[in-house]
Motif scaffolding. Structure first.
Motif, PDB file in Angstrom:
ATOM      1  N   SER A 226       0.849  -1.187   0.000  1.00  0.00           N
ATOM      2  CA  SER A 226       0.000   0.000   0.000  1.00  0.00           C
ATOM      3  C   SER A 226       0.885   1.238   0.000  1.00  0.00           C
ATOM      4  O   SER A 226       2.039   1.197   0.409  1.00  0.00           O
ATOM      5  N   GLY A 227       0.306   2.357  -0.455  1.00  0.00           N
ATOM      6  CA  GLY A 227       1.056   3.595  -0.521  1.00  0.00           C
ATOM      7  C   GLY A 227       1.280   4.032  -1.954  1.00  0.00           C
ATOM      8  O   GLY A 227       0.568   3.621  -2.859  1.00  0.00           O
ATOM      9  N   ASN A 228       2.294   4.859  -2.155  1.00  0.00           N
ATOM     10  CA  ASN A 228       2.615   5.370  -3.495  1.00  0.00           C
ATOM     11  C   ASN A 228       3.480   4.345  -4.229  1.00  0.00           C
ATOM     12  O   ASN A 228       4.690   4.294  -4.044  1.00  0.00           O
ATOM     13  N   ILE A 229       2.838   3.547  -5.051  1.00  0.00           N
ATOM     14  CA  ILE A 229       3.498   2.445  -5.726  1.00  0.00           C
ATOM     15  C   ILE A 229       3.560   2.706  -7.218  1.00  0.00           C
ATOM     16  O   ILE A 229       2.543   3.002  -7.846  1.00  0.00           O
ATOM     17  N   PHE A 230       4.736   2.602  -7.775  1.00  0.00           N
ATOM     18  CA  PHE A 230       4.925   2.735  -9.208  1.00  0.00           C
ATOM     19  C   PHE A 230       4.427   1.480  -9.889  1.00  0.00           C
ATOM     20  O   PHE A 230       4.718   0.365  -9.458  1.00  0.00           O
ATOM     21  N   ALA A 231       3.665   1.667 -10.981  1.00  0.00           N
ATOM     22  CA  ALA A 231       3.034   0.519 -11.629  1.00  0.00           C
ATOM     23  C   ALA A 231       4.047  -0.483 -12.175  1.00  0.00           C
ATOM     24  O   ALA A 231       3.833  -1.691 -12.137  1.00  0.00           O
ATOM     25  N   GLY A 232       5.155   0.012 -12.673  1.00  0.00           N
ATOM     26  CA  GLY A 232       6.156  -0.882 -13.250  1.00  0.00           C
ATOM     27  C   GLY A 232       7.117  -1.431 -12.215  1.00  0.00           C
ATOM     28  O   GLY A 232       8.322  -1.206 -12.294  1.00  0.00           O
ATOM     29  N   ASN A 233       6.592  -2.147 -11.252  1.00  0.00           N
ATOM     30  CA  ASN A 233       7.436  -2.631 -10.162  1.00  0.00           C
ATOM     31  C   ASN A 233       7.685  -4.117 -10.261  1.00  0.00           C
ATOM     32  O   ASN A 233       7.029  -4.827 -11.032  1.00  0.00           O
ATOM     33  N   THR A 234       8.615  -4.585  -9.463  1.00  0.00           N
ATOM     34  CA  THR A 234       8.885  -6.006  -9.290  1.00  0.00           C
ATOM     35  C   THR A 234       8.615  -6.359  -7.842  1.00  0.00           C
ATOM     36  O   THR A 234       9.072  -5.654  -6.943  1.00  0.00           O
ATOM     37  N   MET A 235       7.865  -7.419  -7.629  1.00  0.00           N
ATOM     38  CA  MET A 235       7.617  -7.909  -6.277  1.00  0.00           C
ATOM     39  C   MET A 235       8.287  -9.274  -6.129  1.00  0.00           C
ATOM     40  O   MET A 235       8.487  -9.982  -7.119  1.00  0.00           O
ATOM     41  N   GLY A 236       8.607  -9.617  -4.909  1.00  0.00           N
ATOM     42  CA  GLY A 236       9.287 -10.892  -4.736  1.00  0.00           C
ATOM     43  C   GLY A 236       9.328 -11.347  -3.295  1.00  0.00           C
ATOM     44  O   GLY A 236       8.877 -10.632  -2.387  1.00  0.00           O
ATOM     45  N   TRP A 237       9.863 -12.529  -3.137  1.00  0.00           N
ATOM     46  CA  TRP A 237      10.033 -13.132  -1.816  1.00  0.00           C
ATOM     47  C   TRP A 237      11.500 -13.489  -1.618  1.00  0.00           C
ATOM     48  O   TRP A 237      12.150 -14.049  -2.516  1.00  0.00           O
ATOM     49  N   TYR A 238      11.986 -13.154  -0.451  1.00  0.00           N
ATOM     50  CA  TYR A 238      13.335 -13.499  -0.033  1.00  0.00           C
ATOM     51  C   TYR A 238      13.223 -14.235   1.294  1.00  0.00           C
ATOM     52  O   TYR A 238      12.194 -14.153   1.971  1.00  0.00           O
ATOM     53  N   ARG A 239      14.264 -14.948   1.661  1.00  0.00           N
ATOM     54  CA  ARG A 239      14.222 -15.647   2.935  1.00  0.00           C
ATOM     55  C   ARG A 239      15.579 -15.605   3.621  1.00  0.00           C
ATOM     56  O   ARG A 239      16.613 -15.475   2.976  1.00  0.00           O
ATOM     57  N   GLN A 240      15.520 -15.718   4.937  1.00  0.00           N
ATOM     58  CA  GLN A 240      16.738 -15.717   5.733  1.00  0.00           C
ATOM     59  C   GLN A 240      16.623 -16.764   6.821  1.00  0.00           C
ATOM     60  O   GLN A 240      15.756 -16.667   7.695  1.00  0.00           O
ATOM     61  N   ALA A 241      17.486 -17.763   6.735  1.00  0.00           N
ATOM     62  CA  ALA A 241      17.547 -18.802   7.754  1.00  0.00           C
ATOM     63  C   ALA A 241      18.537 -18.379   8.836  1.00  0.00           C
ATOM     64  O   ALA A 241      19.413 -17.545   8.587  1.00  0.00           O
TER      65      ALA A 241
ATOM     66  N   GLY B 211      21.596 -17.749  10.945  1.00  0.00           N
ATOM     67  CA  GLY B 211      23.015 -17.839  10.649  1.00  0.00           C
ATOM     68  C   GLY B 211      23.373 -17.721   9.190  1.00  0.00           C
ATOM     69  O   GLY B 211      24.537 -17.862   8.813  1.00  0.00           O
ATOM     70  N   LYS B 212      22.383 -17.436   8.343  1.00  0.00           N
ATOM     71  CA  LYS B 212      22.640 -17.328   6.908  1.00  0.00           C
ATOM     72  C   LYS B 212      22.240 -15.956   6.399  1.00  0.00           C
ATOM     73  O   LYS B 212      21.479 -15.233   7.034  1.00  0.00           O
ATOM     74  N   GLN B 213      22.756 -15.623   5.211  1.00  0.00           N
ATOM     75  CA  GLN B 213      22.394 -14.354   4.593  1.00  0.00           C
ATOM     76  C   GLN B 213      21.020 -14.461   3.939  1.00  0.00           C
ATOM     77  O   GLN B 213      20.554 -15.547   3.572  1.00  0.00           O
ATOM     78  N   ARG B 214      20.373 -13.323   3.781  1.00  0.00           N
ATOM     79  CA  ARG B 214      19.099 -13.283   3.084  1.00  0.00           C
ATOM     80  C   ARG B 214      19.331 -13.648   1.626  1.00  0.00           C
ATOM     81  O   ARG B 214      20.286 -13.169   0.995  1.00  0.00           O
ATOM     82  N   GLU B 215      18.449 -14.484   1.076  1.00  0.00           N
ATOM     83  CA  GLU B 215      18.582 -14.917  -0.303  1.00  0.00           C
ATOM     84  C   GLU B 215      17.282 -14.747  -1.062  1.00  0.00           C
ATOM     85  O   GLU B 215      16.197 -14.791  -0.481  1.00  0.00           O
ATOM     86  N   MET B 216      17.402 -14.540  -2.356  1.00  0.00           N
ATOM     87  CA  MET B 216      16.235 -14.428  -3.213  1.00  0.00           C
ATOM     88  C   MET B 216      15.590 -15.792  -3.374  1.00  0.00           C
ATOM     89  O   MET B 216      16.278 -16.786  -3.644  1.00  0.00           O
ATOM     90  N   VAL B 217      14.278 -15.838  -3.233  1.00  0.00           N
ATOM     91  CA  VAL B 217      13.521 -17.062  -3.489  1.00  0.00           C
ATOM     92  C   VAL B 217      12.887 -16.992  -4.872  1.00  0.00           C
ATOM     93  O   VAL B 217      13.074 -17.881  -5.702  1.00  0.00           O
ATOM     94  N   THR B 218      12.146 -15.908  -5.113  1.00  0.00           N
ATOM     95  CA  THR B 218      11.479 -15.741  -6.394  1.00  0.00           C
ATOM     96  C   THR B 218      11.017 -14.303  -6.558  1.00  0.00           C
ATOM     97  O   THR B 218      10.741 -13.622  -5.573  1.00  0.00           O
TER      98      THR B 218
ATOM     99  N   ASP C 143      13.750 -25.404   3.899  1.00  0.00           N
ATOM    100  CA  ASP C 143      12.981 -24.214   3.533  1.00  0.00           C
ATOM    101  C   ASP C 143      12.651 -23.362   4.757  1.00  0.00           C
ATOM    102  O   ASP C 143      12.112 -22.256   4.627  1.00  0.00           O
ATOM    103  N   THR C 144      12.962 -23.874   5.946  1.00  0.00           N
ATOM    104  CA  THR C 144      12.694 -23.136   7.172  1.00  0.00           C
ATOM    105  C   THR C 144      13.470 -21.826   7.185  1.00  0.00           C
ATOM    106  O   THR C 144      14.689 -21.811   7.003  1.00  0.00           O
ATOM    107  N   ALA C 145      12.744 -20.724   7.379  1.00  0.00           N
ATOM    108  CA  ALA C 145      13.366 -19.399   7.345  1.00  0.00           C
ATOM    109  C   ALA C 145      12.300 -18.352   7.634  1.00  0.00           C
ATOM    110  O   ALA C 145      11.102 -18.660   7.662  1.00  0.00           O
TER     111      ALA C 145
END
Length: 118
Positions: free
Chosen positions: A25-40, A42-49, A89-91
């Motif tokens: 919600s808020g001021n969102i540009f229409a041409g955006n990319t949305m996604g999911w990342y995860r962090q387990a 002791g590990k770094q955050r990684e892109m899921v999709t 997949d736990t994260a």
């Protein structure tokens, strides 16, 4: 300002399924990319999709064939269907939205815990 609200995390047994949702919600540009990342732990955050506003998707190799991302542009909502879940997949799963218009914009949700028991 942009806010992202996630829902759908929880505890599931290996082989089970979960569906995450995230609404922006808020001021969102229409041409955006949305996604999911995860962090387990002791590990770094990684892109899921990720998914662009026109539906182009990208998946991490570790989730290909098991996870599916989709979005509803009218609702500014992105979904993550997770099937055949594994303990690895736990994260904490974070929703992200980003776009570039004269400068870069990048926003994160608060995160939702996904725990897969063996």
């Amino acid at each position: 300002q942009v806010q992202l609200v996630e829902s759908g995390g929880g505890l599931v047994q290996a082989g089970g399924s979960l569906r995450l949702s995230c609404t922006a919600s808020g001021n969102i540009f229409a041409g955006n990319t949305m996604g999911w990342y995860r962090q387990a732990p002791g590990k770094q955050r990684e892109m899921v999709t990720t998914i662009t506003s026109i539906g182009s998707t990208n998946y991490a190799d570790s989730v290909k064939g098991r996870f599916t991302i989709s979005r509803d542009n009218a609702k500014n909502t992105v979904y993550l269907q997770m099937n055949s879940l594994k303990p690895e997949d736990t994260a904490v799963y974070y929703c992200n939205i980003n776009w570039r218009w004269k400068t870069s914009y990048n926003y994160w949700g608060q995160g939702t815990q996904v725990t897969v028991s063996s």
